[in-house]
Enzyme design. Structure first.
Site, mmCIF file in Angstrom:
data_model
loop_
_atom_site.group_PDB
_atom_site.id
_atom_site.type_symbol
_atom_site.label_atom_id
_atom_site.label_comp_id
_atom_site.label_asym_id
_atom_site.label_seq_id
_atom_site.Cartn_x
_atom_site.Cartn_y
_atom_site.Cartn_z
ATOM 1 N N CYS A 1 34.112 80.177 16.598
ATOM 2 C CA CYS A 1 33.040 80.935 15.856
ATOM 3 C C CYS A 1 33.042 82.374 16.340
ATOM 4 O O CYS A 1 33.441 82.303 17.771
ATOM 5 C CB CYS A 1 31.946 80.409 15.647
ATOM 6 N N CYS B 1 34.093 80.142 10.998
ATOM 7 C CA CYS B 1 33.560 81.278 10.546
ATOM 8 C C CYS B 1 34.578 82.211 9.844
ATOM 9 O O CYS B 1 35.610 82.314 10.723
ATOM 10 C CB CYS B 1 32.320 81.807 11.352
ATOM 11 N N CYS C 1 43.544 85.366 17.637
ATOM 12 C CA CYS C 1 43.112 84.333 18.905
ATOM 13 C C CYS C 1 44.071 84.557 19.909
ATOM 14 O O CYS C 1 45.086 85.200 20.025
ATOM 15 C CB CYS C 1 43.328 83.133 18.080
#
Length: 181
Positions: free
Chosen positions: A12, A88, A96
């Protein structure tokens, strides 16, 4: 021969609520076959007090929980993840780190209970809803036959789980929260 333990990372943005809840819920429902971790792209530095409260109300351990940066899990000495789930929408859209081991990924987005404004009952109900949705998804996930399912079908199942919703809280749940908030 020992059974495999799967490492699961929940991501998140702030790592203060949803991902923290998911980490602990997986620890319970994973029946020692899963280890849960959580992190954030921009960690808040503290776990939200209502996340701690909802975990305690449901008899989950809260010791050791902390808000941490996802970079910790991209380090060479970090546990290798088998699964990485974003919980989220903002984290799902971010670039990432490259996760060692090429884990399976899916987006299990939920509204942020920490963003809910209002009185304590409204805020606690938001955390309760997030908790129930995550618990529902994690129960489905941990029941999958991971050793006998091919990767493509598993990816479809992980994506399907991300669309699952928990049953709406009953009136008695709302009364319980109101009287214990």
């Amino acid at each position: 021969m020992s059974e495999r333990v799967y490492n699961v990372l929940f991501l998140c943005t702030g790592n203060s609520a949803r991902s923290i809840l998911a980490e602990r819920i997986l620890e319970r429902w994973g029946n020692r076959h899963f280890r849960g971790f959580s992190a954030g792209s921009h960690p808040k530095g503290a776990v939200h007090p209502l996340a701690i409260e909802i975990l305690k109300r449901n008899n989950y351990l809260t010791e050791g929980l902390r808000s941490k940066d996802w970079a910790e899990f991209a380090q060479p000495d970090a546990p290798v993840m088998d699964f990485v789930f974003t919980v989220c929408d903002q984290a799902a859209g971010e670039v990432c780190p490259v996760w060692p081991g090429q884990p399976m990924t899916a987006h299990w987005g939920l509204p942020d209970p920490a963003a809910v404004e209002g009185d304590e009952v409204a805020r606690m109900m938001a955390f309760r809803t997030a908790f129930r949705e995550l618990e529902n998804r994690i129960k489905i996930f941990t029941a999958l036959p991971l050793v006998s399912i091919d990767r493509l079908k598993l990816q479809r199942e992980l994506d399907r789980i991300g669309q699952a919703h928990a049953p709406a809280p009953s009136e008695s749940d709302a009364n319980h929260t109101a009287t214990h908030a």
